[in-house]
Scaffold this motif. Structure first.
Motif, PDB file in Angstrom:
ATOM      1  N   THR A   1       8.422   8.816   2.810  1.00  0.00           N
ATOM      2  CA  THR A   1       7.452   8.040   2.311  1.00  0.00           C
ATOM      3  C   THR A   1       6.553   8.555   1.515  1.00  0.00           C
ATOM      4  O   THR A   1       5.579   8.145   0.952  1.00  0.00           O
TER       5      THR A   1
ATOM      6  N   TYR B   1      11.661  -2.320   5.233  1.00  0.00           N
ATOM      7  CA  TYR B   1      10.506  -2.101   6.253  1.00  0.00           C
ATOM      8  C   TYR B   1       9.156  -2.820   5.764  1.00  0.00           C
ATOM      9  O   TYR B   1       8.936  -3.240   4.539  1.00  0.00           O
TER      10      TYR B   1
ATOM     11  N   VAL C   1       5.154  -3.074   6.160  1.00  0.00           N
ATOM     12  CA  VAL C   1       3.911  -2.238   6.300  1.00  0.00           C
ATOM     13  C   VAL C   1       2.591  -3.403   6.423  1.00  0.00           C
ATOM     14  O   VAL C   1       2.445  -4.120   5.436  1.00  0.00           O
ATOM     15  N   LYS C   2       2.067  -3.322   7.557  1.00  0.00           N
ATOM     16  CA  LYS C   2       1.167  -4.539   7.767  1.00  0.00           C
ATOM     17  C   LYS C   2      -0.253  -3.968   8.198  1.00  0.00           C
ATOM     18  O   LYS C   2      -0.468  -2.835   8.679  1.00  0.00           O
TER      19      LYS C   2
ATOM     20  N   LYS D   1      -2.565  -0.220   2.686  1.00  0.00           N
ATOM     21  CA  LYS D   1      -1.431  -0.772   2.374  1.00  0.00           C
ATOM     22  C   LYS D   1      -0.533  -0.588   1.133  1.00  0.00           C
ATOM     23  O   LYS D   1       0.307   0.138   1.056  1.00  0.00           O
TER      24      LYS D   1
ATOM     25  N   LEU E   1      -0.337   3.439   0.524  1.00  0.00           N
ATOM     26  CA  LEU E   1       0.889   3.779   1.421  1.00  0.00           C
ATOM     27  C   LEU E   1       2.332   3.278   0.593  1.00  0.00           C
ATOM     28  O   LEU E   1       3.177   4.291   0.295  1.00  0.00           O
TER      29      LEU E   1
ATOM     30  N   ILE F   1      10.033  -1.504   0.765  1.00  0.00           N
ATOM     31  CA  ILE F   1       8.930  -1.710   1.478  1.00  0.00           C
ATOM     32  C   ILE F   1       8.219  -2.840   1.108  1.00  0.00           C
ATOM     33  O   ILE F   1       8.087  -3.179  -0.102  1.00  0.00           O
TER      34      ILE F   1
ATOM     35  N   THR G   1       4.661  -5.281   1.849  1.00  0.00           N
ATOM     36  CA  THR G   1       3.316  -5.117   2.675  1.00  0.00           C
ATOM     37  C   THR G   1       2.987  -6.541   3.038  1.00  0.00           C
ATOM     38  O   THR G   1       3.241  -7.582   2.437  1.00  0.00           O
TER      39      THR G   1
ATOM     40  N   ILE H   1       5.435  -0.683  10.004  1.00  0.00           N
ATOM     41  CA  ILE H   1       4.431   0.401  10.300  1.00  0.00           C
ATOM     42  C   ILE H   1       3.024  -0.298  10.174  1.00  0.00           C
ATOM     43  O   ILE H   1       2.668  -1.108   9.191  1.00  0.00           O
ATOM     44  N   GLU H   2       2.095  -0.111  11.153  1.00  0.00           N
ATOM     45  CA  GLU H   2       0.928  -1.000  11.135  1.00  0.00           C
ATOM     46  C   GLU H   2      -0.241   0.054  10.847  1.00  0.00           C
ATOM     47  O   GLU H   2      -0.311   1.249  11.524  1.00  0.00           O
TER      48      GLU H   2
ATOM     49  N   ILE I   1      -2.885   4.605  12.461  1.00  0.00           N
ATOM     50  CA  ILE I   1      -1.510   4.279  11.820  1.00  0.00           C
ATOM     51  C   ILE I   1      -0.713   4.273  13.053  1.00  0.00           C
ATOM     52  O   ILE I   1      -0.513   5.303  13.941  1.00  0.00           O
TER      53      ILE I   1
END
Length: 233
Positions: free
Chosen positions: A7, A26, A28-29, A36, A39, A164, A166, A183-184, A198
């Motif tokens: 990542t 994936y 990311v939220k 976000k 990341l 990814i 978001t 992933i939060e 995270i």
């Protein structure tokens, strides 16, 4: 189990037992301001650093603003391995490739068609769509969105690229069910101070650290502390 993909954030890779599983999608939220995009850019730049081709679609932050913001973290968005599509509402036109323009921000299907078109030119090891929220809000029919999202996930899976997405929305039931991992990013107030946490809530095909861990946004981007526990209120 597939090959691992970094990542670009060592502490997060540690939580993922070595990184993301390649060739999967994936989510990311997190709320606005949680990091976000930062990341997602770590993920993109890790690919560029490895000599991989990366496709980054920005739907909210204009490309020029994003380039300026990310330079503050030392991210070079001018690398030849990095391709950015500006699909923000303020963009006068949406650049997909040389001599080919199409507006696609209002539709998941158009987005998929645009990405497939890009892959005809060259293979991309990594793809980022930031944020998917814009496409969901623009789709009025939930059933249609569910169908389009399922089609999208299956199609990018066939492209054998790591993706990814978001999202700013708190309710992401459809997306969380269909993607391979979530992933939060969260923000809390602890003793009058802002704290960031995270958490990995889903990671299909691998064990992972599901504990919420603290992270900070520093001058060099996101730093995750996988050996620390966030004292939740």
């Amino acid at each position: 189990m597939g090959e691992r993909v970094s990542t670009g954030i060592p502490g997060l890779d540690f939580m993922l037992n070595g990184g993301l599983v390649s060739g999967r999608t994936y989510l990311v939220k997190g709320a606005p301001g949680t990091g976000k995009t930062t990341l997602a850019m770590h993920f993109a730049m890790a690919g560029v650093h490895n000599g991989e081709n990366v496709l980054y679609v920005t739907l909210e932050e204009p490309a020029e603003n994003l380039k300026a913001d990310m330079m503050n973290f030392g991210f070079n968005l001018s690398d030849l391995h990095f391709t950015m599509i500006d699909a923000t509402p303020t963009a006068e036109r949406y650049v997909l490739m040389e001599n080919f323009f199409e507006s696609f921000a209002e539709s998941m299907d158009k987005m998929l068609a645009a990405i497939k078109e890009q892959f005809k030119q060259r293979y991309y090891h990594r793809v980022v769509i930031d944020p998917i929220t814009m496409l969901k809000v623009a789709t009025k029919d939930d059933i249609e969105y569910r169908r389009s999202f399922l089609t999208f996930v299956k199609a990018v899976g066939r492209l054998k690229t790591t993706v990814i997405l978001t999202s700013e929305l708190q309710r992401t039931d459809v997306e969380e069910y269909l993607v391979s991992g979530v992933i939060e990013l969260r923000m809390f107030e602890l003793q009058g101070k802002l704290a960031r946490g995270i958490r990995i809530t889903k990671f299909r095909g691998s064990s992972f650290d599901g504990t919420i861990r603290p992270y900070k946004i520093t001058d060099s981007g996101i730093v995750v502390y996988p050996d620390h526990v966030l004292p939740l209120p």
